[in-house]
Write a protein that holds these residues in place. Sequence first.
Motif, PDB file in Angstrom:
ATOM      1  N   ARG A 208       1.246  65.075  15.268  1.00 60.47           N
ATOM      2  CA  ARG A 208       1.257  64.466  13.938  1.00 60.47           C
ATOM      3  C   ARG A 208       2.566  63.714  13.706  1.00 60.47           C
ATOM      4  O   ARG A 208       2.563  62.612  13.141  1.00 60.47           O
ATOM      5  N   GLU A 209       3.665  64.295  14.151  1.00 60.76           N
ATOM      6  CA  GLU A 209       4.960  63.623  13.994  1.00 60.76           C
ATOM      7  C   GLU A 209       4.986  62.327  14.797  1.00 60.76           C
ATOM      8  O   GLU A 209       5.509  61.302  14.343  1.00 60.76           O
ATOM      9  N   LEU A 210       4.408  62.349  15.985  1.00 60.07           N
ATOM     10  CA  LEU A 210       4.390  61.167  16.836  1.00 60.07           C
ATOM     11  C   LEU A 210       3.562  60.053  16.194  1.00 60.07           C
ATOM     12  O   LEU A 210       3.895  58.863  16.299  1.00 60.07           O
ATOM     13  N   LEU A 211       2.469  60.432  15.522  1.00 66.46           N
ATOM     14  CA  LEU A 211       1.588  59.451  14.909  1.00 66.46           C
ATOM     15  C   LEU A 211       2.035  59.024  13.513  1.00 66.46           C
ATOM     16  O   LEU A 211       1.417  58.132  12.915  1.00 66.46           O
ATOM     17  N   ALA A 212       3.070  59.631  13.015  1.00 65.68           N
ATOM     18  CA  ALA A 212       3.472  59.398  11.627  1.00 65.68           C
ATOM     19  C   ALA A 212       3.961  57.980  11.372  1.00 65.68           C
ATOM     20  O   ALA A 212       4.022  57.548  10.217  1.00 65.68           O
ATOM     21  N   ASP A 213       4.320  57.240  12.438  1.00 63.83           N
ATOM     22  CA  ASP A 213       4.805  55.878  12.227  1.00 63.83           C
ATOM     23  C   ASP A 213       3.664  54.867  12.092  1.00 63.83           C
ATOM     24  O   ASP A 213       3.902  53.660  11.939  1.00 63.83           O
ATOM     25  N   ASP A 214       2.405  55.353  12.146  1.00 67.74           N
ATOM     26  CA  ASP A 214       1.206  54.524  11.980  1.00 67.74           C
ATOM     27  C   ASP A 214       1.016  53.485  13.079  1.00 67.74           C
ATOM     28  O   ASP A 214       0.231  52.545  12.932  1.00 67.74           O
ATOM     29  N   GLU A 215       1.699  53.657  14.195  1.00 68.47           N
ATOM     30  CA  GLU A 215       1.505  52.772  15.348  1.00 68.47           C
ATOM     31  C   GLU A 215       0.305  53.285  16.153  1.00 68.47           C
ATOM     32  O   GLU A 215       0.316  54.425  16.637  1.00 68.47           O
ATOM     33  N   PRO A 216      -0.757  52.492  16.304  1.00 67.27           N
ATOM     34  CA  PRO A 216      -1.920  52.968  17.061  1.00 67.27           C
ATOM     35  C   PRO A 216      -1.541  53.297  18.509  1.00 67.27           C
ATOM     36  O   PRO A 216      -0.857  52.505  19.173  1.00 67.27           O
ATOM     37  N   ARG A 217      -1.996  54.435  18.971  1.00 67.64           N
ATOM     38  CA  ARG A 217      -1.685  54.877  20.332  1.00 67.64           C
ATOM     39  C   ARG A 217      -2.945  55.361  21.018  1.00 67.64           C
ATOM     40  O   ARG A 217      -3.823  55.977  20.402  1.00 67.64           O
ATOM     41  N   SER A 218      -3.007  55.128  22.315  1.00 65.97           N
ATOM     42  CA  SER A 218      -4.108  55.647  23.123  1.00 65.97           C
ATOM     43  C   SER A 218      -3.835  57.110  23.455  1.00 65.97           C
ATOM     44  O   SER A 218      -2.703  57.597  23.346  1.00 65.97           O
ATOM     45  N   MET A 219      -4.869  57.807  23.898  1.00 66.03           N
ATOM     46  CA  MET A 219      -4.675  59.194  24.306  1.00 66.03           C
ATOM     47  C   MET A 219      -3.699  59.308  25.483  1.00 66.03           C
ATOM     48  O   MET A 219      -2.850  60.199  25.484  1.00 66.03           O
ATOM     49  N   PRO A 220      -3.772  58.431  26.503  1.00 59.50           N
ATOM     50  CA  PRO A 220      -2.774  58.528  27.569  1.00 59.50           C
ATOM     51  C   PRO A 220      -1.346  58.331  27.067  1.00 59.50           C
ATOM     52  O   PRO A 220      -0.424  59.014  27.531  1.00 59.50           O
ATOM     53  N   GLU A 221      -1.144  57.415  26.130  1.00 60.69           N
ATOM     54  CA  GLU A 221       0.201  57.214  25.579  1.00 60.69           C
ATOM     55  C   GLU A 221       0.677  58.456  24.854  1.00 60.69           C
ATOM     56  O   GLU A 221       1.842  58.862  25.000  1.00 60.69           O
ATOM     57  N   LEU A 222      -0.176  59.056  24.072  1.00 60.04           N
ATOM     58  CA  LEU A 222       0.192  60.290  23.387  1.00 60.04           C
ATOM     59  C   LEU A 222       0.504  61.393  24.388  1.00 60.04           C
ATOM     60  O   LEU A 222       1.489  62.126  24.242  1.00 60.04           O
ATOM     61  N   GLY A 223      -0.352  61.510  25.402  1.00 58.13           N
ATOM     62  CA  GLY A 223      -0.148  62.553  26.395  1.00 58.13           C
ATOM     63  C   GLY A 223       1.164  62.405  27.144  1.00 58.13           C
ATOM     64  O   GLY A 223       1.884  63.386  27.365  1.00 58.13           O
ATOM     65  N   ARG A 224       1.492  61.165  27.536  1.00 56.32           N
ATOM     66  CA  ARG A 224       2.747  60.956  28.269  1.00 56.32           C
ATOM     67  C   ARG A 224       3.956  61.282  27.397  1.00 56.32           C
ATOM     68  O   ARG A 224       4.945  61.855  27.878  1.00 56.32           O
ATOM     69  N   ALA A 225       3.890  60.938  26.125  1.00 53.75           N
ATOM     70  CA  ALA A 225       5.008  61.232  25.227  1.00 53.75           C
ATOM     71  C   ALA A 225       5.197  62.733  25.049  1.00 53.75           C
ATOM     72  O   ALA A 225       6.337  63.218  24.960  1.00 53.75           O
ATOM     73  N   LEU A 226       4.118  63.472  25.019  1.00 48.05           N
ATOM     74  CA  LEU A 226       4.207  64.918  24.781  1.00 48.05           C
ATOM     75  C   LEU A 226       4.440  65.704  26.065  1.00 48.05           C
ATOM     76  O   LEU A 226       4.851  66.861  26.017  1.00 48.05           O
ATOM     77  N   ALA A 227       4.186  65.082  27.206  1.00 43.01           N
ATOM     78  CA  ALA A 227       4.370  65.783  28.478  1.00 43.01           C
ATOM     79  C   ALA A 227       5.824  66.115  28.747  1.00 43.01           C
ATOM     80  O   ALA A 227       6.120  67.007  29.549  1.00 43.01           O
ATOM     81  N   GLU A 228       6.749  65.420  28.091  1.00 40.39           N
ATOM     82  CA  GLU A 228       8.165  65.763  28.254  1.00 40.39           C
ATOM     83  C   GLU A 228       8.438  67.166  27.729  1.00 40.39           C
ATOM     84  O   GLU A 228       9.310  67.871  28.240  1.00 40.39           O
ATOM     85  N   ARG A 229       7.691  67.572  26.705  1.00 40.34           N
ATOM     86  CA  ARG A 229       7.887  68.901  26.112  1.00 40.34           C
ATOM     87  C   ARG A 229       7.030  69.952  26.794  1.00 40.34           C
ATOM     88  O   ARG A 229       7.423  71.116  26.916  1.00 40.34           O
ATOM     89  N   TRP A 230       5.821  69.564  27.222  1.00 39.26           N
ATOM     90  CA  TRP A 230       4.901  70.508  27.863  1.00 39.26           C
ATOM     91  C   TRP A 230       4.463  69.929  29.217  1.00 39.26           C
ATOM     92  O   TRP A 230       3.296  69.565  29.412  1.00 39.26           O
ATOM     93  N   PRO A 231       5.353  69.829  30.169  1.00 39.87           N
ATOM     94  CA  PRO A 231       5.027  69.151  31.428  1.00 39.87           C
ATOM     95  C   PRO A 231       3.911  69.823  32.225  1.00 39.87           C
ATOM     96  O   PRO A 231       3.152  69.160  32.925  1.00 39.87           O
TER      97      PRO A 231
END
Length: 362
Positions: free
Chosen positions: A124-147
């Motif tokens: 939710r925090e990642l999406l809060a800037d209202d920039e449309p993102r694909s699922m792969p983009e979201l996954g790559r951004a979050l993989a730094e925390r949960w590799p």
Amino acid sequence: MTRLSARALNRAALARQLLLDRAGLGVLDAVAHLGGLQAQEPQEPFIGLWSRLRGFDPAVLSDLLTERRVVRTHLMRRTIHLVSAEDAVAWRTRHDAMLRQRLLGVYRRELDGVDLDELAAAGRELLADDEPRSMPELGRALAERWPAAGARALGEAVIVLVPAVQVPPRGLWRASGGARNVLLSSWLGREVDPPPGDGPDPAGVALVRRYLAAFGPAATADLRAWCGVAGLPAAVASIRAELVAFRDERGRELLDLPDAPRPDPDVPAPVRFLPAFDNAILGYADRGRIIDDEHRGLSVAGQRAVLVDGRVAATWSVEGGTVLVGPLRGFSRLDRAEVTEQGRELASFLSDGASDHVQVLE
């Protein structure tokens, strides 16, 4: 208790699904009446509405998407559905537990050790800037925390755990575009309705009524097969006195709205071309009212179906502007003529009048 024949149930389903007579409803009203249309294939809802509405104009549905009155979101059965904005807001929280359960049914191993509430908050925090993102983009951004979980599982998990919508041009008529997501609350400018407390369950009751209006008469198992949501027996019980009950040929109890249409079993049913994954087939636990058991797997596999006399009798596809019909049984001369005529109309619709070619395969 009145017993309804298989043919009576078939005709009732066709009437509720707007497949017995093309309806004069507006597009938004039709989407709402149907409880949404399954839409993981972005162009298929246009075919579904063309088969159901008189004079359907695909530009109207595209406009509803860009005007944010209709949205594409994960909902029933954890599949992408095209639903009205009102239904997305009202129903999303009621589907949360089911969405989470089905997510874990696919990614339990990958998400082992991941706190899903923390993951949802991070998404939710990642999406809060209202920039449309694909699922792969979201996954790559979050993989730094949960590799260890992997980007694929993380990306899909966020879109399931956090109410989100796929934004245009995805889902517009003849438009191409990948699935890019924003928060549903940002897109619509309002939060989803809160979960029910210990008292009444208005969202659950609405799901029951709306399901019966579009699919009834039906068993509670059919209701669950459509939406995937457990825990609706209490909602059914709360309005049971308002409903009427029947039995099918196997003795199952079927519930219905008292004033909903239940046509004469002998009323003629016209040929209709259905899109892939149409809920007229998938919206029941007992799909036998519209498709034979031997062909049941076709709808799950995404094959488009042709209804003849109200039942799945062929599959169809398009090649080079020609609608190709593959019969699953023999056609009478009259059946073939009606299939050909409807196929010509469909080819013209799909090609903006450039082609009316149809071929019924042997």
